[in-house]
Design an enzyme around this catalytic site. Sequence first.
Site, PDB file in Angstrom:
ATOM      1  N   SER A  20      -8.395  23.421   5.220  1.00  0.00           N
ATOM      2  CA  SER A  20      -8.151  24.735   5.673  1.00  0.00           C
ATOM      3  C   SER A  20      -9.807  25.441   5.664  1.00  0.00           C
ATOM      4  O   SER A  20     -10.091  25.585   6.972  1.00  0.00           O
ATOM      5  CB  SER A  20      -7.271  25.163   5.094  1.00  0.00           C
ATOM      6  N   ARG A  24     -12.524  26.306   9.241  1.00  0.00           N
ATOM      7  CA  ARG A  24     -12.848  27.625   9.035  1.00  0.00           C
ATOM      8  C   ARG A  24     -14.639  27.736   8.879  1.00  0.00           C
ATOM      9  O   ARG A  24     -14.956  28.357   9.975  1.00  0.00           O
ATOM     10  CB  ARG A  24     -12.480  28.868   7.805  1.00  0.00           C
ATOM     11  N   GLY A  91      -2.544  22.178  14.033  1.00  0.00           N
ATOM     12  CA  GLY A  91      -2.187  23.424  14.407  1.00  0.00           C
ATOM     13  C   GLY A  91      -3.313  24.654  13.993  1.00  0.00           C
ATOM     14  O   GLY A  91      -3.122  25.305  14.404  1.00  0.00           O
ATOM     15  N   ARG A 119       5.267  22.711  18.424  1.00  0.00           N
ATOM     16  CA  ARG A 119       5.193  22.987  17.263  1.00  0.00           C
ATOM     17  C   ARG A 119       5.463  25.034  17.763  1.00  0.00           C
ATOM     18  O   ARG A 119       4.651  25.247  18.991  1.00  0.00           O
ATOM     19  CB  ARG A 119       4.309  23.168  16.719  1.00  0.00           C
ATOM     20  N   SER A 164       2.028  33.213   6.988  1.00  0.00           N
ATOM     21  CA  SER A 164       1.649  31.877   7.967  1.00  0.00           C
ATOM     22  C   SER A 164      -0.031  32.368   7.819  1.00  0.00           C
ATOM     23  O   SER A 164      -0.271  33.757   7.927  1.00  0.00           O
ATOM     24  CB  SER A 164       1.790  32.142   8.847  1.00  0.00           C
ATOM     25  N   ASP A 312       1.943  23.088   1.752  1.00  0.00           N
ATOM     26  CA  ASP A 312       1.923  21.281   2.148  1.00  0.00           C
ATOM     27  C   ASP A 312       2.018  20.307   1.383  1.00  0.00           C
ATOM     28  O   ASP A 312       2.108  18.712   1.239  1.00  0.00           O
ATOM     29  CB  ASP A 312       0.763  20.777   3.049  1.00  0.00           C
ATOM     30  N   LYS A 339       6.486  21.904  10.390  1.00  0.00           N
ATOM     31  CA  LYS A 339       4.815  21.090  10.315  1.00  0.00           C
ATOM     32  C   LYS A 339       4.812  20.488  11.080  1.00  0.00           C
ATOM     33  O   LYS A 339       5.760  20.133  12.609  1.00  0.00           O
ATOM     34  CB  LYS A 339       4.886  21.137   8.837  1.00  0.00           C
ATOM     35  N   ARG A 343       9.835  18.187   7.688  1.00  0.00           N
ATOM     36  CA  ARG A 343       9.738  18.120   6.817  1.00  0.00           C
ATOM     37  C   ARG A 343      10.693  17.509   5.539  1.00  0.00           C
ATOM     38  O   ARG A 343      10.637  16.967   4.461  1.00  0.00           O
ATOM     39  CB  ARG A 343       8.444  18.594   5.781  1.00  0.00           C
ATOM     40  N   ARG A 385       0.828  13.466   6.092  1.00  0.00           N
ATOM     41  CA  ARG A 385       1.549  13.948   4.885  1.00  0.00           C
ATOM     42  C   ARG A 385       3.014  12.770   4.196  1.00  0.00           C
ATOM     43  O   ARG A 385       2.795  13.110   3.035  1.00  0.00           O
ATOM     44  CB  ARG A 385       1.345  15.333   4.413  1.00  0.00           C
TER      45      ARG A 385
END
Length: 425
Positions: A20, A24, A91, A119, A164, A312, A339, A343, A385
């Site tokens: 993440s 960014r 995503g 998604r 989110s 996650d 996701k 999942r 994952r």
Amino acid sequence: MKLTKVSHLRGEVTVPGDKSISHRSVMFGSIAKGTTEIHNFLEGADCLSTISCFQKMGVEIENKNGIVTVHGNGLRGLKAPDIVLDCGNSGTTTRLISGILAPQNFDVTLTGDESIQKRPMRRIIEPLSMMGADIKSINGNDCAPLRICGKPLAGIHYHSKVASAQVKSSILLAGLYAHGETTVTEPKLSRNHTELMLKFFGADVRANGTTVTVRPARELFGNKIHVPGDISSSVYFVAAGLIIPNSEILIKNVGINPTRDGLIRVCKAMGADLTLLNENYDYSEPTADLLVRTSSLKGTVIEGDIIPTMIDELPTVALMACFAEGTTIIRDAAELKVKESNRIAIMVQNLKAMGADVEETEDGMIIHGGKPLHGAVIDTKKDHRIAMTFAVAAMAAEGETEILDADCVNISYPAFYRDLENLTK
Ligand code: S3P
């Protein structure tokens, strides 16, 4: 990839940079003035998709000796790309970049792989449209590919239905360019890396509980970022260290931001032998080394506000629960269904294939621990994952496990199997 049981896992591991925060730092660096120097950037496929999208919009980004340098174009310096922007499997790239693209003075098409094209994007199309954006799902199914025609935007106060960070960040980024203030209120607090980093880059961002407000910015200013290790990548070693006998693993330099640390709290509730060492701060992103040792775990209930802080990590915690005494209930986690794969369904299918006693529910799972696992063929649905969770499961199960499409770990952790293997010596 075929894996079998191991007798122990011992040693140290340094997990790659936080996904993440890596995304960014490239995005905000690209729209900032000056240079952003990123240390410990995650060179996984998702973050490389973000780099490539901004390069196509005229941003110069170099990657030398493990340091990524972004020569920012300033808030209004992006150029129209001459081809479709490909977000790959990511995503985060798709949703955050949409917030940056909606207020530009050019038009662009965004797409991604098979998973990204399934998604949900309504969650960003709706609030961005309320701000005045012209953003359409080309196939009319509320998924990518998206066509975004740049328009001037106006600030709104948006009450999001989902907790989110991708939705929140998309709106806040659009808000940097909007006329007036932009506020987002979430039902539960999601990860706050956008708020922290935008502030660090000079934006006027104020957070109060689950509400955050951004004022329009004149410019952002590039800065030096040290990306902490990803707690979402550490979970595989945490779980492995706890469930595999005779194990002791030191996981170095892991980000423990309170909006991401649900894993640590749940491990404690399950009776895990987990110790935090060398706690440290860097521009408000705290880190620590995590020391885990084989433990007798007990079942727990995971629900409510803690869910977004470990979204996650939940699949891997479900695996841990198979080795715990008693029942573990995971609820309020319907987001897991949207996701990189569903999942909930895929965890239940694969855990059952290995002999676990687990039930799928509308918004989570119920796991009755204590049934020994055996090898199986694991359908990962190309979800990184899921592959990493079942590599750990395989090392704790009797017999041989085959993981299909095992190379999907490249999305977030290209060196994963090597790092896991090193601990078996
Ligand atoms: C992310 C937010 C989470 C998480 C994803 C990364 C981010 O998604 O699952 O892996 O970087 O903002 P949501 O915000 O949609 O829950």
